[in-house]
Design a protein around this motif. Structure first.
Motif, PDB file in Angstrom:
ATOM      1  N   PRO A 155     -20.252   1.839   7.358  1.00 49.68           N
ATOM      2  CA  PRO A 155     -21.255   0.369   7.325  1.00 49.68           C
ATOM      3  C   PRO A 155     -20.939  -0.142   8.563  1.00 49.68           C
ATOM      4  N   PHE A 157     -20.550  -3.273   8.587  1.00 47.72           N
ATOM      5  CA  PHE A 157     -19.467  -4.443   8.365  1.00 47.72           C
ATOM      6  C   PHE A 157     -17.916  -3.695   8.709  1.00 47.72           C
ATOM      7  N   LEU A 158     -18.024  -2.261   7.968  1.00 46.90           N
ATOM      8  CA  LEU A 158     -16.506  -1.502   8.559  1.00 46.90           C
ATOM      9  C   LEU A 158     -15.395  -1.555   9.922  1.00 46.90           C
ATOM     10  N   LEU A 161     -15.253  -5.308  11.214  1.00 48.04           N
ATOM     11  CA  LEU A 161     -13.669  -5.494  10.676  1.00 48.04           C
ATOM     12  C   LEU A 161     -12.550  -5.094  11.897  1.00 48.04           C
ATOM     13  N   ILE A 276     -24.717  -8.283   6.465  1.00 51.34           N
ATOM     14  CA  ILE A 276     -22.879  -8.544   5.989  1.00 51.34           C
ATOM     15  C   ILE A 276     -22.205  -8.352   7.021  1.00 51.34           C
TER      16      ILE A 276
ATOM     17  N   MET B 211     -22.795   3.290  -0.456  1.00 55.55           N
ATOM     18  CA  MET B 211     -22.711   2.518   0.812  1.00 55.55           C
ATOM     19  C   MET B 211     -23.266   1.053   0.406  1.00 55.55           C
ATOM     20  N   ILE B 219     -20.236  -8.797   0.382  1.00 57.74           N
ATOM     21  CA  ILE B 219     -20.283 -10.299   0.636  1.00 57.74           C
ATOM     22  C   ILE B 219     -20.099 -10.826  -0.842  1.00 57.74           C
ATOM     23  N   LEU B 233     -11.970  -5.232   0.924  1.00 58.72           N
ATOM     24  CA  LEU B 233     -12.261  -6.183   2.047  1.00 58.72           C
ATOM     25  C   LEU B 233     -12.633  -7.273   1.906  1.00 58.72           C
ATOM     26  N   PHE B 242      -7.295 -11.322   8.746  1.00 60.15           N
ATOM     27  CA  PHE B 242      -7.098 -10.882  10.382  1.00 60.15           C
ATOM     28  C   PHE B 242      -6.120 -12.091  10.603  1.00 60.15           C
ATOM     29  N   VAL B 254     -10.010   1.094   4.556  1.00 64.73           N
ATOM     30  CA  VAL B 254     -10.660   1.615   5.608  1.00 64.73           C
ATOM     31  C   VAL B 254     -10.720   2.354   5.846  1.00 64.73           C
ATOM     32  N   LEU B 261     -16.355   8.190   2.979  1.00 63.16           N
ATOM     33  CA  LEU B 261     -18.251   8.722   3.636  1.00 63.16           C
ATOM     34  C   LEU B 261     -17.776  10.276   4.947  1.00 63.16           C
TER      35      LEU B 261
END
Lengths: 338, 283
Positions: A155, A157-158, A161, A276, B211, B219, B233, B242, B254, B261
């Protein structure tokens, strides 16, 4: 282009918007929640909103949506409101209207998303064509395809990030977040504002490009291989045409058609993906507003943004459908079979 | 076993994909033996610890052990995908077969509905569903079920196309002539022939489900308590991981997500090579 085709696409455009609006209308009613009461009660309790004020707000919202009328009347009123783009008031930012918020936030999002989609599509098409071309050395594919496969399957947003951490936080090559410098005001007439805007939009755009361009390049590469096997490609070569002409006119032009179809199908994914990613960039755009609206359960704002996004995606899909016959004259648009 | 190894050598994509998937499954099942599952929930550790002997992947801002979260979360994320993908595919199979095999008005209606739902972004429908249901606690199962509600258009369309091309083949004609009824033809002739394709579709649907759930969780729609990858996340952003420079908190989820995936996509591509001999050796 035939009139019948255009009419069918227009009809489809409205069907999509109507379906989305209906889902918007019925789902919350099935759940039996009363967001107005729920939110106002909470606001009275936590933010010191006055009782009278809340009462007035409730009456206004009730009359706007006709919530005291029977269901079918509510539905008609609601559909009328959707068509006139009237989405009511934001519960948390009362008395600001949802449509005002959408315009204000949407204009932060629209430029960078449009630019990102166009750039990633172009990069994807050309790079994919280059990768799939039989005159490109084999090692190019061996080097580029595996990472592209990974990028295209994660995705946005990954990627965002990781970019934020390495590019913005570690290397400090780009701003960490926000849509423009805090010292500036939102003035779309000023050049300094635009400069700051694009500097802040750099990473969001990059995250879209990395994901989307990889996907399109892979698709384009596969199509190029197929097209190269076609008789007309061999014929063009046999005629002794210039390599450049074969590449652009014969191979690319035919190979890119499925990519354009997939652009239409991917749009929704890109836009919601960017929405997102915006929350991670704390980018003051439509997506971030949607995120905040969800956490605060700002009912009308959520549904307003959802409808606007569906509308714009359906509209762009419609435009792509209209352009498509110009690119592929074979498509006659008589009633399709099967 | 020897055959399998020989086949995987010819189809390395499938091998790598399945291998990665197997690794993830082992990681989350065998891994459980070495950890205390409660550490993914308790919030009693020291917060924001970098990786050390005691916490191999460090801890996050709520005082949870990241290694434990990863082990528990991987299986939860896969489970969401499996529920969503499985149910979504089942719905898609029914719609695809009905629409492709019977044709006619039913086909027109189903195709139109599928087209409409392919244009409306699934994510936006999910947002409406999830916010309408906010009173319900959104656990792993309900997350899977919600995502399943939007996972059918893709498989339905793909399977319809396959059934359409299969319907005109001679062996279906033969079956028809020998007096089989439609249901028998579907079950005895079409389904077995489409089996590799259906397995590939399952892999694709599970990918889609993961996904979608990641997007929702990222969100903040999801179980606030469960240590799924998406929620991890979400908390990175929530506690501005961060700005604190907590790289270990970002890097582990990550890596797991990318592996999950990628493995599913590779498996799909590998299976596509079996299901669709024409693409063989082109990928």
């Amino acid at each position: 282009m035939r009139a019948q085709y255009v009419i069918r696409r227009v009809l489809f455009l409205f069907l999509v918007i109507w379906t989305a609006a209906s889902i918007n209308f019925f789902l919350p009613r099935i759940s039996g929640r009363n967001p107005i009461k729920e939110q106002l009660g909470m606001q009275i309790a936590t933010q010191g909103r006055k009782g009278d004020d809340a009462k007035l707000m409730e009456v206004r919202l009730m009359s706007l949506f006709g919530l005291d009328k029977p269901l079918w009347q509510q539905y008609l009123i609601y559909m009328g409101n959707v068509l006139r783009l009237k989405f009511g008031y934001s519960i948390n930012n009362y008395p600001r209207q949802v449509s005002t918020i959408i315009i204000q936030r949407g204009r932060m999002t629209l430029p960078f998303i449009a630019v990102a989609i166009v750039i990633s599509f172009l990069i994807g098409i050309f790079f994919g064509a280059f990768l799939g071309w039989n005159k490109t050395p084999k090692w190019v594919s061996t080097v580029f395809v595996p990472p592209m496969l990974v990028f295209s399957s994660v995705p946005q947003f990954l990627v965002a990030l990781v970019l934020i951490y390495f590019v913005a936080f570690r290397a400090q090559l780009a701003p960490m977040g926000g849509a423009y410098d805090r010292t500036l005001t939102e003035n779309f007439m000023s050049l300094t504002f635009w400069g700051s805007y694009w500097r802040h939009a750099m990473l969001p755009i990059l995250s879209i490009i990395i994901v989307e361009a990889s996907g399109w390049a892979l698709g384009m590469r596969a199509m190029m291989v197929t097209v190269e096997g076609e008789d007309f490609a061999t014929f063009a070569e046999a005629k002794g045409l210039k390599t450049k002409r074969i590449f652009t006119r014969y191979l690319m032009r035919n190979a890119m058609l499925p990519s354009i179809t997939s652009l239409a199908l991917r749009l929704g994914f890109i836009i919601t993906g960017a929405a997102i990613a915006e929350t991670y960039f704390q980018y003051n755009g439509l997506g971030n507003t949607l995120g905040t609206a969800i956490t605060q359960f700002d009912y009308f704002l959520i549904y307003g943004i959802v409808i606007i996004m569906v509308m714009s995606i359906a509209l762009v899909t419609f435009i792509i459908d209209m352009i498509y016959p110009l690119l592929d004259p074979r498509i006659s648009y008589v009633k399709q079979r099967g | 076993m020897k055959n399998l190894a020989a086949y995987l050598k010819r189809n390395p994509t499938l091998g790598i994909g399945m291998g990665m998937l197997l690794f993830l499954l082992l990681f989350s099942t065998v891994g459980r033996l070495f950890i205390n599952p409660d550490d993914a929930y308790t919030q009693t550790m020291e917060v924001n610890q970098p990786p050390s002997a005691k916490h191999p992947l460090g801890t996050e801002s709520q005082g949870r052990d990241l290694l434990t979260m990863m082990i528990i979360g991987t299986s939860k994320t896969l489970l969401v995908g499996a529920i969503a993908g499985g149910i979504g595919l089942a719905l898609g199979v029914v719609l695809g077969f009905v629409s492709g095999y019977y044709g006619g008005v039913l086909d027109t209606v189903i195709t139109s509905i599928v087209d409409i739902f392919m244009t409306i972004p699934a994510f936006l429908i999910l947002i409406i569903i999830a916010s309408a249901l906010k009173g319900v606690t959104l656990g792993v199962t309900s997350m899977g079920l919600i995502v399943a509600m939007i996972s059918w258009p893709g498989p339905a369309r793909a399977i319809r196309a396959q059934v359409l091309s299969m319907r005109e083949r001679p062996f279906v004609m033969m079956a028809k002539l020998s007096g089989m009824n439609s249901l028998e033809i579907i079950m005895k002739e079409l389904v077995p022939n489409l089996l590799p394709f259906l397995v590939m579709s399952l892999s694709t649907s599970v990918y889609g489900g993961i996904m979608a759930s990641l997007g929702l969780e990222a969100i903040g729609i999801g179980s606030r308590r469960e240590p799924t990858m998406g929620m991890t996340l979400f908390y990175v952003q929530y506690y501005s991981g961060f700005l604190l420079g907590l790289w270990w908190w970002i890097i582990s989820p990550v890596i797991i997500i990318v592996m999950t995936l990628t493995s599913l996509v590779l498996t799909s591509i590998g299976l596509d090579e079996i299901a669709n001999p024409r693409v063989r050796s082109k990928v």
